[in-house]
Design an enzyme around this catalytic site. Structure first.
Site, PDB file in Angstrom:
ATOM      1  N   GLU A  29      64.858  68.547  92.539  1.00 18.36           N
ATOM      2  CA  GLU A  29      64.301  69.095  91.281  1.00 18.36           C
ATOM      3  C   GLU A  29      63.225  68.153  90.747  1.00 18.36           C
ATOM      4  O   GLU A  29      63.291  66.942  90.958  1.00 18.36           O
ATOM      5  CB  GLU A  29      65.414  69.325  90.253  1.00 18.36           C
ATOM      6  CG  GLU A  29      66.335  68.137  89.979  1.00 18.36           C
ATOM      7  CD  GLU A  29      65.797  67.166  88.969  1.00 18.36           C
ATOM      8  OE1 GLU A  29      64.826  67.512  88.276  1.00 18.36           O
ATOM      9  OE2 GLU A  29      66.341  66.047  88.872  1.00 18.36           O
ATOM     10  N   PHE A  30      62.250  68.745  90.060  1.00 19.91           N
ATOM     11  CA  PHE A  30      61.175  67.959  89.433  1.00 19.91           C
ATOM     12  C   PHE A  30      61.123  68.303  87.947  1.00 19.91           C
ATOM     13  O   PHE A  30      60.058  68.555  87.391  1.00 19.91           O
ATOM     14  CB  PHE A  30      59.837  68.238  90.126  1.00 19.91           C
ATOM     15  CG  PHE A  30      59.876  67.976  91.617  1.00 19.91           C
ATOM     16  CD1 PHE A  30      59.840  66.672  92.106  1.00 19.91           C
ATOM     17  CD2 PHE A  30      59.989  69.023  92.522  1.00 19.91           C
ATOM     18  CE1 PHE A  30      59.909  66.422  93.472  1.00 19.91           C
ATOM     19  CE2 PHE A  30      60.053  68.778  93.890  1.00 19.91           C
ATOM     20  CZ  PHE A  30      60.005  67.476  94.368  1.00 19.91           C
ATOM     21  N   GLY A  45      53.063  52.292  77.002  1.00 15.45           N
ATOM     22  CA  GLY A  45      54.204  52.389  76.086  1.00 15.45           C
ATOM     23  C   GLY A  45      55.137  51.214  76.262  1.00 15.45           C
ATOM     24  O   GLY A  45      54.754  50.181  76.827  1.00 15.45           O
ATOM     25  N   GLY A  66      61.902  54.677  81.079  1.00 14.37           N
ATOM     26  CA  GLY A  66      63.359  54.620  81.068  1.00 14.37           C
ATOM     27  C   GLY A  66      63.926  55.982  81.405  1.00 14.37           C
ATOM     28  O   GLY A  66      63.271  56.783  82.068  1.00 14.37           O
ATOM     29  N   CYS A  89      66.437  58.847  85.207  1.00 13.87           N
ATOM     30  CA  CYS A  89      65.897  59.064  86.560  1.00 13.87           C
ATOM     31  C   CYS A  89      65.061  57.904  87.090  1.00 13.87           C
ATOM     32  O   CYS A  89      65.383  57.336  88.133  1.00 13.87           O
ATOM     33  CB  CYS A  89      65.060  60.333  86.566  1.00 13.87           C
ATOM     34  SG  CYS A  89      65.989  61.747  85.968  1.00 13.87           S
TER      35      CYS A  89
HETATM   36  C1  UGA Z   1      61.413  62.392  85.484  1.00 15.72           C
HETATM   37  C2  UGA Z   1      60.309  63.114  86.282  1.00 15.72           C
HETATM   38  O1  UGA Z   1      59.127  63.231  85.482  1.00 15.72           O
HETATM   39  C3  UGA Z   1      60.763  64.512  86.710  1.00 15.72           C
HETATM   40  O2  UGA Z   1      59.765  65.122  87.524  1.00 15.72           O
HETATM   41  C4  UGA Z   1      62.053  64.354  87.513  1.00 15.72           C
HETATM   42  O3  UGA Z   1      62.557  65.614  87.933  1.00 15.72           O
HETATM   43  C5  UGA Z   1      63.109  63.672  86.666  1.00 15.72           C
HETATM   44  O4  UGA Z   1      62.607  62.362  86.278  1.00 15.72           O
HETATM   45  C6  UGA Z   1      64.351  63.520  87.502  1.00 15.72           C
HETATM   46  O5  UGA Z   1      64.310  62.806  88.506  1.00 15.72           O
HETATM   47  O6  UGA Z   1      65.346  64.217  87.243  1.00 15.72           O
HETATM   48  P1  UGA Z   1      62.275  62.414  82.948  1.00 15.72           P
HETATM   49  O7  UGA Z   1      63.134  61.248  83.325  1.00 15.72           O
HETATM   50  O8  UGA Z   1      62.873  63.536  82.177  1.00 15.72           O
HETATM   51  O9  UGA Z   1      61.632  63.094  84.271  1.00 15.72           O
HETATM   52  O10 UGA Z   1      61.104  61.838  82.064  1.00 15.72           O
HETATM   53  P2  UGA Z   1      59.507  61.622  82.157  1.00 15.72           P
HETATM   54  O11 UGA Z   1      58.827  62.565  81.246  1.00 15.72           O
HETATM   55  O12 UGA Z   1      59.050  61.577  83.542  1.00 15.72           O
HETATM   56  O13 UGA Z   1      59.409  60.158  81.511  1.00 15.72           O
HETATM   57  C7  UGA Z   1      60.052  59.033  82.117  1.00 15.72           C
HETATM   58  C8  UGA Z   1      59.759  57.783  81.328  1.00 15.72           C
HETATM   59  O14 UGA Z   1      58.388  57.400  81.471  1.00 15.72           O
HETATM   60  C9  UGA Z   1      60.004  57.888  79.826  1.00 15.72           C
HETATM   61  O15 UGA Z   1      60.603  56.685  79.389  1.00 15.72           O
HETATM   62  C10 UGA Z   1      58.610  58.066  79.243  1.00 15.72           C
HETATM   63  O16 UGA Z   1      58.494  57.636  77.915  1.00 15.72           O
HETATM   64  C11 UGA Z   1      57.788  57.208  80.193  1.00 15.72           C
HETATM   65  N1  UGA Z   1      56.359  57.589  80.284  1.00 15.72           N
HETATM   66  C12 UGA Z   1      56.007  58.795  80.804  1.00 15.72           C
HETATM   67  C13 UGA Z   1      55.404  56.691  79.859  1.00 15.72           C
HETATM   68  O17 UGA Z   1      55.709  55.575  79.374  1.00 15.72           O
HETATM   69  N2  UGA Z   1      54.073  57.008  80.010  1.00 15.72           N
HETATM   70  C14 UGA Z   1      53.692  58.199  80.543  1.00 15.72           C
HETATM   71  O18 UGA Z   1      52.444  58.430  80.654  1.00 15.72           O
HETATM   72  C15 UGA Z   1      54.669  59.115  80.944  1.00 15.72           C
END
Ligand code: UGA
Length: 446
Positions: A156-157, A258, A262, A265
């Protein structure tokens, strides 16, 4: 392999696990016309779901669940065995937490496979949707002990907070399996989505999932390191992102600086990637560097906050007596998930340095009055942003909740004891903060 869909037919599907992946998968497949039974081991969770209560904060999920239940295409049962007897296709969406050595713990997957093995109907297909190490499809095959059942991987993504949107509007669907007919049957489930479907062998599909999360974590660590460099040389990271992001080979996505990445995942999967590579004799030093930059980023934020308080981090208990108003606890906005939240890690460090912390997060109001953290013990919670800012020497934005962009900065300045605002998400306009009489510091901003 390219995939041409067969004429569409609804399937009978079971989903084992009602977390954000299992619940989203169940509700979205049902909304596409399939007949879905979703199982969880937690009877209380199932009872709540039957009453239309969604146990997590996830945009749009409640509506899709309620609609699918009303259309009699989605039901909830306790226990995997109760869900799978009539299913053509069974999705395993159970947790794969991290073991002490960084590898993924497969005990939930194996337990689910053991329960369903004797009950599956002949010719059923079992789909690994959980993020599992390369080779796990084979592990599930062995545990099932059913030569007439095929196992495929379908990673899943889905991002927490936008999981329903991501499920229904995927960039691609990846299906990996050595039984081509089984992979095609799973691919057909998704044909109403009109998206690219990539069919591979199981090991490649499993690797795609880790590589995707590892690459995204790398992009964020990269821009956080560039932001540190911007601060050192007097450049502005927003301009740098604009300048590199417009190169289509780089793109703008996932380049928001940021407090570090965290959640449930990236931390787990990046460590698993290092561990899987090591198990197979490859030292994935680049991924180790990505993790190291992320750990440093949290400490950089703590040092930034100490500077804003006029304290020197080289001292013992450098934040002794400093009052911090912390805005945001979840690992990102749009979710109530606190797992591996950079916000909590930063607050833990500050508490260990002697700071007194009052925090506010929109998802804890009325649900929690305290949050347990590693070093801090329990954290005092406020009911709104002004409550957290009240009496603070430094106010820190840690999670990018949209309401923090609308803060009444004059009111914040009035209730604070000090006059510093640290914005670890670069949400606010520095000029507006300064006009309210506060000092401003962001990440990589001039
Ligand atoms: C992530 C992946 O984006 C999904 O594609 C994947 O399916 C999922 O893990 C998983 O393996 O189940 P998620 O953990 O919900 O999704 O969150 P993200 O939106 O990817 O953010 C992850 C972290 O990176 C957060 O702490 C967020 O604040 C940080 N982040 C994200 C940044 O610091 N900068 C960014 O530009 C994007």
């Amino acid at each position: 392999m390219e995939f041409d869909a067969d004429p569409w037919e609804p399937a009978t599907v079971a989903v084992v696990g009602a977390g954000y992946v299992g619940l989203t998968t169940s509700a979205c497949l049902a909304s596409m016309g399939h007949d879905v039974t979703c199982a969880d081991i937690d009877p209380e969770k199932i009872e709540r779901l039957r009453n239309g209560e969604i146990p997590i904060v996830e945009a749009g999920l409640g509506e899709v669940v309620v609609h699918a239940v009303a259309a009699d295409r989605l039901r909830f049962v306790v226990g995997a065995a109760a869900a799978v007897a009539d299913a053509d296709i069974v999705f395993l969406c159970v947790p794969t937490p991290q073991d002490e050595d960084g590898s993924a713990d497969l005990s939930y997957i194996e337990a689910a496979a053991r329960q369903i093995g004797p009950v599956l109907r002949p010719g059923a297909i079992v789909v690994n949707k959980s993020t599992v190490p390369v080779g796990s499809a084979r592990v599930v095959e062995r545990v099932l002990q059913r030569s007439d059942v095929s196992v495929v991987s379908n990673p899943e993504f889905l991002r927490e907070g936008t999981a329903v949107f991501d499920f229904l509007h995927p960039d691609r669907v990846v299906i990996g399996g050595d039984d081509e007919a089984a992979a095609r049957a799973v691919a057909n489930l998704y044909s109403p989505l009109n998206t690219e479907i990539l069919i591979t062998d199981a090991a490649s599909a499993e690797t795609i999932k880790y590589a995707a999360n590892g690459f995204l974590a790398m992009k964020i660590s990269f821009i956080n390191a560039v932001a540190a460099m911007c601060e050192a040389v007097g450049a502005d990271v927003a301009d740098v992102i604009e300048g590199i992001g417009s190169d289509h080979r780089i793109g703008r996505a996932f380049l928001r600086p940021g407090p570090g990445w965290g959640g449930s995942c990236f931390p787990k999967d990046s460590r698993a990637l290092v561990s899987i590579a090591a198990d197979h004799g490859y030292d994935f030093s680049m991924m180790r560097g990505v993790i190291e930059v992320n750990d440093e980023q949290r400490l950089r934020m703590v040092a930034k906050i100490a500077r804003a308080a006029g304290r020197d981090m080289a001292l013992d208990l450098p934040l002794d007596g400093v009052a911090i108003g912390a805005l945001g606890l979840t690992f990102k906005a749009g979710t109530d998930d606190l797992r591996e939240s950079p916000s909590l890690a930063i607050l833990d460090h500050m508490a260990a340095a002697g700071a007194e912390i009052t925090a506010y997060d929109p998802t804890t109001v009325g649900v929690l009055d305290r949050v347990q953290t590693d070093r801090l013990g329990t954290l005092r919670l406020a009911n709104d942003a002004l409550g957290a800012a009240n009496g603070a020497d430094v106010v820190v934005i840690l999670t990018e909740w949209p309401e923090f962009a609308e803060l009444d900065l004059d009111a914040v300045a009035r209730v604070m004891r000090g006059c510093s605002l640290v914005d670890t998400r670069n949400m606010l306009d520095p000029g507006s903060v300064r006009s309210a009489g506060l000092d401003y510091d962001g990440v990589g901003r001039r």
